[in-house]
Design an enzyme around this catalytic site. Sequence first.
Site, short mmCIF file in Angstrom:
data_model
loop_
_atom_site.label_atom_id
_atom_site.label_comp_id
_atom_site.label_asym_id
_atom_site.label_seq_id
_atom_site.Cartn_x
_atom_site.Cartn_y
_atom_site.Cartn_z
N HIS A 61 0.86 -1.20 0.00
CA HIS A 61 0.00 0.00 0.00
C HIS A 61 0.89 1.24 0.00
O HIS A 61 1.19 1.80 1.05
CB HIS A 61 -0.93 -0.01 1.21
CG HIS A 61 -1.94 -1.10 1.15
ND1 HIS A 61 -3.21 -0.93 0.63
CD2 HIS A 61 -1.86 -2.41 1.50
CE1 HIS A 61 -3.86 -2.08 0.68
NE2 HIS A 61 -3.06 -3.00 1.20
N HIS A 118 -8.30 -8.04 -1.95
CA HIS A 118 -8.22 -8.35 -0.53
C HIS A 118 -9.39 -9.30 -0.27
O HIS A 118 -10.53 -8.92 -0.47
CB HIS A 118 -8.38 -7.09 0.30
CG HIS A 118 -7.17 -6.21 0.30
ND1 HIS A 118 -6.72 -5.58 -0.82
CD2 HIS A 118 -6.32 -5.86 1.31
CE1 HIS A 118 -5.63 -4.89 -0.51
NE2 HIS A 118 -5.37 -5.04 0.77
N GLU A 164 -10.03 -11.30 4.56
CA GLU A 164 -9.04 -10.89 5.57
C GLU A 164 -9.77 -10.73 6.90
O GLU A 164 -10.04 -9.61 7.35
CB GLU A 164 -8.33 -9.59 5.17
CG GLU A 164 -7.15 -9.30 6.11
CD GLU A 164 -6.43 -7.99 5.79
OE1 GLU A 164 -6.88 -7.26 4.90
OE2 GLU A 164 -5.41 -7.73 6.45
ZN LIG Z 1 -3.45 -4.97 1.74
#
Ligand SMILES: [Zn+2]
Length: 424
Positions: free
Chosen positions: A58, A209, A212
Site C-alpha cells: 500500500h 483483498h 481478511e
Molecule cells: Zn493490503
Amino acid sequence: MDLVIRNATLPDGRQHMDIAVQDGRIAAVGARLQVTGAREIDAAGDLLTPPFVDAHFHMDATLSYGLPRVNASGTLLEGIALWGELKPDLTQQALVARALQYCDWAAARGLLAIRTHVDICDDRLLAVEALLDVKRQVAPYIDMQLVAFPQDGILRSPGAMDNLKRAIGMGVDVVGGIPHFERTMAQGAESIRLLCEFAAGRGLMVDMHCDESDDPLSRHIETLAYETQRLGLQGRVTGSHLTSMHSMDNYYVSKLLPLIAESGVAAIANPLINITLQGRHDTYPKRRGMTRVPELMAAGVDVAFGHDCVMDPWYGLGSGDMLEVAHMGLHVAQMTGQAAMHACFLAVTATPARILGLEGYGLAPGCHADFVLLDAGSTVEAIRLRAARRAVVRRGVVISEAPRAAAQLNLPGRPARVDFRLGR
Ligand SMILES: [Zn+2]
C-alpha cells in the site's frame, strides 16, 4: 561485455557461475565465461538472485505512521478508521514524497518490482494521480503495478465503482476489491462478480483483498475461484490475505484447495501484518491468522509473501526488506524444512514475479540484467541473515552497493573479525 559477475551461487544451487551482461540483458550464464567486462564483480561464491518482488503493498499509505495519530489498539478496523481520518488531509505532494522515499529504501534492498494497491474511494482520486506520477518517476529502477483498491467497499461506498473505472481509465493496471468489507456475505459475492466481469471485459488482472478476517465461514475465496473459472480468467486472478482459511473447518478446506488450484487463482499471504492483526478477538490460544501457505503450495497454488504495509496506520515497523517478510512467513507457517525454507525465498522472488506477469524476469540468457548480490551463500542463509545487499543491479547498471555484514571483535583469544556465514 558491459558487466560480468564472477563466481556466483544461484538460487537453484548452481555454484561458480559467471553472468555476462550486454545492453541491459543477460548475454550468457556459465562457468568461467571467456569474456571480459567493462566492469567485473567478484561474487566470491555469494548468492546472486533476480530482484525481490513485493506482490502486495500500500504505497499510498506508506511512511504515514503517526498521522494524524497512532493506531492505539493496533487492529485492522482502527487502522481503516485512522486511514479515513487521514484521507481528507492528504496532499499529492506529501504522498509522492513519501512514496519516493519508500522506493529509495526498496531499491537499496533489491526490491525492484512492487504491486501496490491504491485507494480509489476518495472522489478526488488524488492518491491515484500521485502514484501514477511515482510509477513514472521510478520506472527506470522499479516496476510498479497499481491495483484500483476500493478500501471502503465497491458496493458499500457510494461512487466507488465509478471511481474504479475512472482509475483504470487513468492507467491503473489491476482491478481490486474487498468483499469481506461489504455489508453482507451476499453483497461480498456480488462485488466479486461485478469486479471480475469488469476485469474480463477489459482484459485486466484481478487482485482482491479476500477474506481478511478470522471468520471461519467467510467464503469469498470460493466465489473468487468460481468467477475466475466461469469468466476464463485463469492465471490472471489473485486472492490476497485469505486469512479466514486459517480458521476454516478442515473438511471444507479439503474441498476448497483443489478448487483454488483448478481455477489458477494465486494467493498472497502477508505474514508481518497478519500475525499482528489477526486473532485479536481471541483470548488464549490465539490464532496466528495467516492463510494455509504450505497446504496451498502443496496443492499447486502459486503463493507469494507480501510486505503489505510499512509504517502506516496498520503497521508501525518495516523497511522494505523482503527477506524480513520471508523470515516472518517461514516462522508463522512453520516452514522449517530445507525445501520449505527455499520455497519461502521463492515466495518473495520468482513466485510474485509470475503473479505480476513480469516480462524478462530471471537469470537465463535474454532476461533483463536485474539482480541482487547477497552477502550469503544460499537462499536459506539469505533468509537467516536477512543478508546485506552487496550490489543491486538494474538493466546492467549497479544502482546500490553495501558492505558485507561483519564485525571487528575485541575478545582475547578469539579472531579479530567475526563473519556470520558458516564456513567462511
Ligand atoms: Zn493490503
